[in-house]
Design a protein around this motif. Structure first.
Motif, PDB file in Angstrom:
ATOM      1  N   TYR A   7       0.804  -1.225   0.000  1.00  0.00           N
ATOM      2  CA  TYR A   7       0.000   0.000   0.000  1.00  0.00           C
ATOM      3  C   TYR A   7       0.836   1.275   0.000  1.00  0.00           C
ATOM      4  O   TYR A   7       0.294   2.357  -0.055  1.00  0.00           O
ATOM      5  N   GLY A   8       2.147   1.148   0.105  1.00  0.00           N
ATOM      6  CA  GLY A   8       2.992   2.315  -0.135  1.00  0.00           C
ATOM      7  C   GLY A   8       3.534   3.008   1.097  1.00  0.00           C
ATOM      8  O   GLY A   8       4.135   4.071   0.998  1.00  0.00           O
ATOM      9  N   ALA A   9       3.351   2.395   2.259  1.00  0.00           N
ATOM     10  CA  ALA A   9       3.903   3.010   3.471  1.00  0.00           C
ATOM     11  C   ALA A   9       5.276   2.430   3.805  1.00  0.00           C
ATOM     12  O   ALA A   9       5.946   2.894   4.722  1.00  0.00           O
ATOM     13  N   GLY A  10       5.700   1.415   3.065  1.00  0.00           N
ATOM     14  CA  GLY A  10       7.011   0.813   3.292  1.00  0.00           C
ATOM     15  C   GLY A  10       7.099  -0.022   4.561  1.00  0.00           C
ATOM     16  O   GLY A  10       8.195  -0.356   5.013  1.00  0.00           O
ATOM     17  N   PHE A  11       5.952  -0.401   5.108  1.00  0.00           N
ATOM     18  CA  PHE A  11       5.973  -1.114   6.401  1.00  0.00           C
ATOM     19  C   PHE A  11       6.731  -2.430   6.326  1.00  0.00           C
ATOM     20  O   PHE A  11       7.538  -2.748   7.194  1.00  0.00           O
ATOM     21  N   TYR A  12       6.434  -3.231   5.292  1.00  0.00           N
ATOM     22  CA  TYR A  12       7.091  -4.533   5.234  1.00  0.00           C
ATOM     23  C   TYR A  12       8.569  -4.428   4.880  1.00  0.00           C
ATOM     24  O   TYR A  12       9.385  -5.190   5.370  1.00  0.00           O
ATOM     25  N   ASP A  13       8.928  -3.450   4.028  1.00  0.00           N
ATOM     26  CA  ASP A  13      10.347  -3.272   3.712  1.00  0.00           C
ATOM     27  C   ASP A  13      11.129  -2.946   4.984  1.00  0.00           C
ATOM     28  O   ASP A  13      12.182  -3.504   5.264  1.00  0.00           O
ATOM     29  N   ARG A  14      10.599  -2.014   5.732  1.00  0.00           N
ATOM     30  CA  ARG A  14      11.254  -1.588   6.981  1.00  0.00           C
ATOM     31  C   ARG A  14      11.305  -2.742   7.990  1.00  0.00           C
ATOM     32  O   ARG A  14      12.319  -2.971   8.651  1.00  0.00           O
ATOM     33  N   THR A  15      10.219  -3.461   8.089  1.00  0.00           N
ATOM     34  CA  THR A  15      10.129  -4.555   9.065  1.00  0.00           C
ATOM     35  C   THR A  15      11.062  -5.707   8.697  1.00  0.00           C
ATOM     36  O   THR A  15      11.784  -6.230   9.554  1.00  0.00           O
ATOM     37  N   ALA A  54      13.757  -5.557   6.791  1.00  0.00           N
ATOM     38  CA  ALA A  54      15.151  -5.119   6.939  1.00  0.00           C
ATOM     39  C   ALA A  54      15.579  -5.241   8.404  1.00  0.00           C
ATOM     40  O   ALA A  54      16.669  -5.736   8.709  1.00  0.00           O
ATOM     41  N   GLY A  55      14.716  -4.815   9.313  1.00  0.00           N
ATOM     42  CA  GLY A  55      15.026  -4.876  10.748  1.00  0.00           C
ATOM     43  C   GLY A  55      15.174  -6.306  11.232  1.00  0.00           C
ATOM     44  O   GLY A  55      16.129  -6.645  11.942  1.00  0.00           O
ATOM     45  N   LEU A  56      14.259  -7.185  10.824  1.00  0.00           N
ATOM     46  CA  LEU A  56      14.311  -8.583  11.268  1.00  0.00           C
ATOM     47  C   LEU A  56      15.533  -9.291  10.696  1.00  0.00           C
ATOM     48  O   LEU A  56      16.241 -10.010  11.400  1.00  0.00           O
ATOM     49  N   ARG A  57      15.795  -9.070   9.390  1.00  0.00           N
ATOM     50  CA  ARG A  57      16.906  -9.760   8.727  1.00  0.00           C
ATOM     51  C   ARG A  57      18.260  -9.328   9.280  1.00  0.00           C
ATOM     52  O   ARG A  57      19.237 -10.079   9.172  1.00  0.00           O
ATOM     53  N   ALA A  58      18.322  -8.131   9.844  1.00  0.00           N
ATOM     54  CA  ALA A  58      19.574  -7.684  10.469  1.00  0.00           C
ATOM     55  C   ALA A  58      19.838  -8.437  11.773  1.00  0.00           C
ATOM     56  O   ALA A  58      20.962  -8.467  12.266  1.00  0.00           O
ATOM     57  N   ARG A  59      18.799  -9.045  12.322  1.00  0.00           N
ATOM     58  CA  ARG A  59      18.926  -9.722  13.618  1.00  0.00           C
ATOM     59  C   ARG A  59      19.014 -11.229  13.509  1.00  0.00           C
ATOM     60  O   ARG A  59      19.637 -11.895  14.329  1.00  0.00           O
ATOM     61  N   LEU A  70      15.777   1.319  -3.679  1.00  0.00           N
ATOM     62  CA  LEU A  70      16.854   0.796  -2.828  1.00  0.00           C
ATOM     63  C   LEU A  70      16.348   0.099  -1.576  1.00  0.00           C
ATOM     64  O   LEU A  70      16.996  -0.799  -1.047  1.00  0.00           O
ATOM     65  N   HIS A  71      15.179   0.542  -1.083  1.00  0.00           N
ATOM     66  CA  HIS A  71      14.674  -0.014   0.181  1.00  0.00           C
ATOM     67  C   HIS A  71      13.931  -1.332   0.013  1.00  0.00           C
ATOM     68  O   HIS A  71      13.599  -1.976   0.999  1.00  0.00           O
ATOM     69  N   ASP A  72      13.604  -1.676  -1.243  1.00  0.00           N
ATOM     70  CA  ASP A  72      12.714  -2.818  -1.418  1.00  0.00           C
ATOM     71  C   ASP A  72      13.396  -4.132  -1.051  1.00  0.00           C
ATOM     72  O   ASP A  72      14.443  -4.474  -1.583  1.00  0.00           O
ATOM     73  N   GLU A  73      12.803  -4.849  -0.130  1.00  0.00           N
ATOM     74  CA  GLU A  73      13.302  -6.148   0.347  1.00  0.00           C
ATOM     75  C   GLU A  73      12.656  -7.249  -0.487  1.00  0.00           C
ATOM     76  O   GLU A  73      11.435  -7.306  -0.610  1.00  0.00           O
TER      77      GLU A  73
END
Ligand SMILES: Nc1nc2c(c(=O)[nH]1)N(C=O)[C@@H](CNc1ccc(C(=O)N[C@@H](CCC(=O)O)C(=O)O)cc1)CN2
Ligand SMILES: Nc1ncnc2c1ncn2[C@@H]1O[C@H](COP(=O)(O)OP(=O)(O)OP(=O)(O)O)[C@@H](O)[C@H]1O
Length: 196
Positions: free
Chosen positions: A140-148, A150-155, A177-180
C-alpha cells in the motif's frame, strides 16, 4: 532516504492498476482460494518447527490467509498478525488465534487487542498488491514490510513468503533501494521459490 519522484510516480500508477486487477481476480477466483493457498504452502514450504509465523487479517480484496493460519496453529506454531505503530516505524506482531479479541487499529485495520503478547516472527506471510518472479512486491505504499523485513533480517534469518493471487503477477515491479525481496511467493495456483 525517501524514493525519488520518478519512482514514486511509477509506483503510484502501478498501485492503482494493481488494485483494480486484484479486485477483478478476487471476484472471479476468491471463493475457495484460501484453502487452495493453504494446501500449496503446506506442500511446498518447510515451516520452522515450533516457530512463530505471521500472517494478516485480510482487507480489501486480499487472498484470505486464515485457513493457512489455522492449519499452522494446528501444527504447533504460534500465529501472529501485524500491528501498525505509526508512519515510518516498523510493524510489530501480536499473537493471533481464531478466538482472539480484535480492536480497530491504524488505517481502520483490525488488530489483536493490546493484551495479546507481542511476537517476533521467523516466517512472514506477506500481503501484496502485485509481485514479479524476481521476488519483488508492492504494497500500500507506506514501506511497512520493507522496513520490518530489513530490521528482522539484520537480527536473524527469517523467511518472507509473499501471498497473492496468480492474477497479481506482473513482469517487473518498479523497485527502489529499500525494497526487500521475498524468498517465496505463493499464489492460489503455485509456489514460486525465488532464486538467490
Ligand atoms: N491485511 C493487511 N494487513 C496489514 C497490511 C496489509 O497490507 N494487509 N499492512 C501492510 O503494510 C499493514 C497495514 N498497512 C496499510 C496501509 C495502508 C492502508 C490503506 O488502505 N491506505 C489508504 C487507503 C486507501 C484506500 O482504501 O483506497 C489510506 O492511507 O487512506 C491499509 C493498510 C499492516 N497490516
Ligand atoms: N527500510 C526503510 N527505511 C527507510 N525508508 C523506507 C524503508 N523501506 C521503505 N522505505 C520508504 O517507504 C516508502 C514506501 O515504500 P514502498 O513504496 O516500497 O512501499 P510498499 O512496499 O508498497 O509498502 P508496504 O511495505 O507497506 O506494503 C518509500 O518512500 C521508501 O523509500
Amino acid at each position: 532516504m525517501p524514493d525519488g519522484t520518478e519512482l514514486r510516480d511509477a509506483k503510484k500508477a502501478f498501485r492503482a492498476a494493481a488494485r483494480e486487477r486484484r479486485a477483478v481476480y478476487h471476484a472471479e477466483h476468491g471463493a475457495g482460494a484460501g484453502g487452495r493457498l493453504r494446501d500449496i504452502v503446506l506442500q511446498a514450504i518447510p515451516l520452522p518447527p515450533g516457530g512463530v509465523v505471521s500472517g494478516y487479517l485480510p482487507i480489501d480484496d486480499e487472498l484470505d490467509p486464515l485457513p493457512l493460519l489455522r492449519a499452522v496453529i494446528g501444527r504447533g506454531h504460534h500465529a501472529c498478525v501485524p500491528v501498525v505503530q505509526g508512519r515510518g516505524q516498523p510493524l510489530v506482531f501480536r499473537d493471533w488465534t481464531p478466538e482472539a479479541p480484535l480492536v480497530e487499529g491504524v488505517f481502520g485495520v483490525s488488530v489483536p487487542a493490546p493484551s495479546a503478547p507481542e511476537r517476533v516472527p521467523d516466517l512472514l506471510f506477506v500481503p501484496l498488491l502485485g509481485f514479479d518472479r524476481k521476488g519483488f512486491r508492492m504494497g500500500y505504499g507506506a514501506g511497512f514490510y520493507d522496513r520490518t523485513l530489513a530490521g528482522l533480517r539484520a537480527r536473524k534469518p527469517v523467511l518472507a513468503v509473499g501471498i497473492g493471487y496468480a492474477g497479481q503477477e506482473v513482469t517487473a515491479v518498479p523497485v527502489g533501494l529499500h525494497d526487500e525481496a521475498l524468498d517465496w511467493i505463493v499464489t492460489d495456483r503455485e509456489a514460486i521459490r525465488i532464486a538467490v
